[in-house]
Scaffold this active site. Sequence first.
Site, PDB file in Angstrom:
ATOM      1  N   ASP A 273      -2.022  -1.061  10.924  1.00  0.00           N
ATOM      2  CA  ASP A 273      -2.467  -1.036   9.534  1.00  0.00           C
ATOM      3  C   ASP A 273      -2.830  -2.411   8.993  1.00  0.00           C
ATOM      4  O   ASP A 273      -3.323  -2.534   7.866  1.00  0.00           O
ATOM      5  CB  ASP A 273      -1.405  -0.385   8.635  1.00  0.00           C
ATOM      6  CG  ASP A 273      -0.080  -1.146   8.630  1.00  0.00           C
ATOM      7  OD1 ASP A 273       0.101  -2.038   9.489  1.00  0.00           O
ATOM      8  OD2 ASP A 273       0.780  -0.841   7.780  1.00  0.00           O
TER       9      ASP A 273
ATOM     10  N   LYS B  67       0.859  -1.186   0.000  1.00  0.00           N
ATOM     11  CA  LYS B  67       0.000   0.000   0.000  1.00  0.00           C
ATOM     12  C   LYS B  67       0.892   1.231   0.000  1.00  0.00           C
ATOM     13  O   LYS B  67       2.066   1.179   0.371  1.00  0.00           O
ATOM     14  CB  LYS B  67      -0.945   0.023   1.216  1.00  0.00           C
ATOM     15  CG  LYS B  67      -0.248   0.023   2.582  1.00  0.00           C
ATOM     16  CD  LYS B  67       0.178   1.381   3.070  1.00  0.00           C
ATOM     17  CE  LYS B  67       0.863   1.298   4.438  1.00  0.00           C
ATOM     18  NZ  LYS B  67       1.665   2.507   4.747  1.00  0.00           N
TER      19      LYS B  67
END
Length: 269
Positions: free
Chosen positions: A132, A8
């Site tokens: 995350d 990401k």
Amino acid sequence: MICFPNAKINLGLNIVGKRPDGYHDIETVFYPVPLKDALEIVAADNQSFTQTGICVEGLPENNLVMKALRLLKESHPIPFLDIHLLKAIPFGAGLGGGSADAAFMLKLLNDFCELGLSTEQLEEIAIKIGADCPFFIQNKPVFASGIGNVFTPVELSLKGYYLCLIKPDVSVSTAEAYSLVKPQKTSISLQKIVQKPLSEWKQYMTNDFEKSVFARHPLIGEIKEKLYQSGAIYASMSGSGSSVFGLFPEQTDLKDHFSDCFVWEGSLL
């Protein structure tokens, strides 16, 4: 059974407050990108874990893939497995590679062992691994707040744009990066900024880590500037670094410009 954990990038990152527990409140947008590891599990007579590709420091048992396995084994019957991780996402780069591996391991075990865990249950387990980590369960663009663990869906597509991702041979300590940043509220929320045309992101979107990280590691700042010089519409450091990415309207071929760095180029989905 095999899966392909993806990286990401952070579209902007603002440090908006210091918490009583010592952590920081942040605002950022996580966006999945198609730079991928490969993770495979097969039934075995004994437990094993091997890794190839990019070398990751540390003992194998400390790999987040193994932490994910141990967490699920606390409450579910998991057989012995041969686990192999092919590492292609650089670590220590602000790309979430380790968290992605762990989250995809949870999903892989859920399918392989037919555990029947819901998305919400998988996210509850993933948060025990890292702030995350739950993002990679649904793996869709989100506005992240809190310590990076409170997600709000974002209607955002960068399909058709090209990503050039650069990781220099530089390490940035996340703890050090946080210690050098003074938290402050933002005048415009990233939730609103990402809805603006991409051509306006450079004007409004910031990563609060860049000022101090670029001062200590000028090479990272130079990479960002080179990406703009090469035609990037928007460029930024991802997370606390040390990777830097550029978004381009057309396919790129910049490997020769960054010959001493890890370079990945590809179209976004």
